[in-house]
Design a protein around this motif. Structure first.
Motif, short mmCIF file in Angstrom:
data_model
loop_
_atom_site.label_atom_id
_atom_site.label_comp_id
_atom_site.label_asym_id
_atom_site.label_seq_id
_atom_site.Cartn_x
_atom_site.Cartn_y
_atom_site.Cartn_z
N GLU A 35 35.69 40.64 47.61
CA GLU A 35 36.42 39.58 47.28
C GLU A 35 35.74 38.41 46.66
OE1 GLU A 35 39.91 40.43 50.64
OE2 GLU A 35 38.35 39.12 50.96
N THR A 36 34.50 38.07 47.11
CA THR A 36 33.93 36.79 46.60
C THR A 36 33.42 37.27 45.13
OG1 THR A 36 32.92 36.37 48.71
CG2 THR A 36 31.71 35.66 46.78
N SER A 37 33.10 38.53 44.92
CA SER A 37 32.78 38.93 43.32
C SER A 37 33.76 38.74 42.40
CB SER A 37 32.05 40.37 43.68
OG SER A 37 32.05 40.99 42.14
N GLU A 38 35.08 39.25 43.01
CA GLU A 38 36.45 39.02 42.30
C GLU A 38 36.77 37.64 41.95
OE1 GLU A 38 39.35 40.40 40.05
OE2 GLU A 38 38.07 41.82 41.08
N LEU A 39 36.42 36.45 42.88
CA LEU A 39 36.68 35.28 42.53
C LEU A 39 35.69 34.59 41.69
CD1 LEU A 39 37.92 33.55 45.91
CD2 LEU A 39 39.02 34.63 44.12
N ASP A 40 34.36 35.20 41.69
CA ASP A 40 33.21 34.74 40.74
C ASP A 40 33.45 35.18 39.46
OD1 ASP A 40 31.82 33.74 43.09
OD2 ASP A 40 30.47 35.29 43.25
N PHE A 41 33.95 36.38 39.25
CA PHE A 41 34.46 36.87 38.03
C PHE A 41 35.41 35.72 37.50
CE2 PHE A 41 37.65 38.73 35.21
CZ PHE A 41 36.66 39.36 34.25
N LEU A 42 36.44 35.49 38.02
CA LEU A 42 37.68 34.63 37.68
C LEU A 42 36.82 33.21 37.39
CD1 LEU A 42 40.81 35.09 39.86
CD2 LEU A 42 40.31 35.82 37.55
N ILE A 43 36.07 32.70 38.18
CA ILE A 43 35.51 31.30 38.02
C ILE A 43 34.65 31.37 36.56
CG2 ILE A 43 33.73 29.76 38.73
CD1 ILE A 43 34.60 30.79 41.72
N TYR A 44 34.03 32.28 36.27
CA TYR A 44 33.14 32.25 35.30
C TYR A 44 33.92 32.73 33.87
CZ TYR A 44 28.88 31.94 37.96
OH TYR A 44 28.01 31.38 38.87
N ASN A 45 34.96 33.60 34.09
CA ASN A 45 35.54 34.09 32.85
C ASN A 45 37.06 33.60 32.63
OD1 ASN A 45 33.31 36.09 31.73
ND2 ASN A 45 33.74 36.72 34.03
N GLU A 46 37.68 33.28 33.46
CA GLU A 46 39.21 32.90 33.57
C GLU A 46 39.45 31.71 34.48
OE1 GLU A 46 41.92 36.04 33.63
OE2 GLU A 46 40.11 37.38 33.07
N PRO A 47 38.57 30.56 34.36
CA PRO A 47 38.80 29.70 35.19
C PRO A 47 40.24 28.94 35.30
CG PRO A 47 37.52 28.87 33.39
CD PRO A 47 37.82 30.24 33.18
N MET A 48 41.04 29.02 34.17
CA MET A 48 42.35 28.67 34.10
C MET A 48 43.11 29.53 35.20
SD MET A 48 44.61 26.52 32.82
CE MET A 48 44.18 25.91 31.20
#
Length: 85
Positions: free
Chosen positions: A44-57
Protein backbone atom coordinates in the motif's frame (compact mmCIF):
# COMPACT_ATOMS: atom_id res chain seq x y z
CA UNK A 1 -11.57 22.73 -1.94
CA UNK A 2 -11.10 20.02 -4.58
CA UNK A 3 -12.50 22.26 -7.31
CA UNK A 4 -10.20 25.14 -6.40
CA UNK A 5 -6.93 23.26 -7.00
CA UNK A 6 -4.68 24.81 -9.65
CA UNK A 7 -1.66 22.53 -9.35
CA UNK A 8 0.03 19.90 -7.19
CA UNK A 9 3.71 19.08 -7.00
CA UNK A 10 5.70 16.71 -4.79
CA UNK A 11 8.60 18.34 -2.97
CA UNK A 12 11.15 15.62 -2.25
CA UNK A 13 13.04 17.83 0.21
CA UNK A 14 10.06 18.13 2.55
CA UNK A 15 8.23 14.88 1.64
CA UNK A 16 5.12 16.99 1.04
CA UNK A 17 2.76 17.55 -1.84
CA UNK A 18 2.37 21.28 -2.32
CA UNK A 19 -1.09 22.28 -3.51
CA UNK A 20 -1.79 25.69 -5.08
CA UNK A 21 -5.38 26.95 -4.89
CA UNK A 22 -7.29 29.44 -7.02
CA UNK A 23 -7.39 32.03 -4.21
CA UNK A 24 -3.59 32.18 -4.22
CA UNK A 25 -3.11 30.15 -1.06
CA UNK A 26 -0.93 27.08 -0.81
CA UNK A 27 -1.41 23.90 1.23
CA UNK A 28 1.34 21.44 2.04
CA UNK A 29 0.33 17.81 2.65
CA UNK A 30 2.74 15.71 4.71
CA UNK A 31 2.95 12.45 2.75
CA UNK A 32 4.62 10.54 5.58
CA UNK A 33 1.73 11.36 7.92
CA UNK A 34 -0.76 10.26 5.26
CA UNK A 35 1.07 6.97 4.74
CA UNK A 36 1.16 6.37 8.49
CA UNK A 37 -2.59 6.92 8.65
CA UNK A 38 -3.71 4.89 5.63
CA UNK A 39 -1.20 2.15 4.85
CA UNK A 40 -0.93 -1.24 6.52
CA UNK A 41 1.88 -2.81 4.50
CA UNK A 42 4.69 -2.06 2.07
CA UNK A 43 2.46 -2.73 -0.94
CA UNK A 44 0.00 0.00 0.00
CA UNK A 45 2.89 2.34 0.75
CA UNK A 46 4.32 1.60 -2.68
CA UNK A 47 0.95 2.34 -4.30
CA UNK A 48 0.77 5.74 -2.59
CA UNK A 49 4.39 6.46 -3.50
CA UNK A 50 3.56 5.83 -7.15
CA UNK A 51 0.72 8.37 -6.97
CA UNK A 52 2.85 10.92 -5.14
CA UNK A 53 5.61 10.83 -7.76
CA UNK A 54 3.53 10.30 -10.91
CA UNK A 55 0.03 11.63 -10.23
CA UNK A 56 0.11 14.09 -7.32
CA UNK A 57 -3.23 15.62 -8.37
CA UNK A 58 -4.93 12.21 -8.11
CA UNK A 59 -3.27 11.68 -4.73
CA UNK A 60 -4.62 14.98 -3.40
CA UNK A 61 -8.10 14.40 -4.82
CA UNK A 62 -8.30 10.94 -3.22
CA UNK A 63 -7.16 12.33 0.11
CA UNK A 64 -9.53 15.31 0.11
CA UNK A 65 -12.51 13.27 -1.08
CA UNK A 66 -12.03 10.70 1.68
CA UNK A 67 -11.60 7.86 -0.82
CA UNK A 68 -7.98 6.93 -0.03
CA UNK A 69 -8.88 3.71 1.83
CA UNK A 70 -11.24 2.63 -0.94
CA UNK A 71 -8.55 3.30 -3.55
CA UNK A 72 -5.96 1.25 -1.65
CA UNK A 73 -8.41 -1.60 -1.13
CA UNK A 74 -9.27 -1.74 -4.84
CA UNK A 75 -5.83 -1.06 -6.34
CA UNK A 76 -3.25 -2.81 -4.20
CA UNK A 77 -2.20 -6.33 -5.12
CA UNK A 78 -0.05 -8.11 -2.60
CA UNK A 79 0.82 -11.55 -1.38
CA UNK A 80 1.70 -11.87 2.30
CA UNK A 81 5.10 -13.45 2.87
CA UNK A 82 3.45 -16.33 4.75
CA UNK A 83 1.62 -17.31 1.53
CA UNK A 84 4.81 -17.36 -0.54
CA UNK A 85 6.20 -20.51 1.07
Amino acid sequence: MINSIISCEFNIDTACVEVKLTDGSMVSIDCIAVENEYTNNMYETSELDFLIYNEPMSYVRLLLSGKMEEYLLNNTDYTPLSDMR
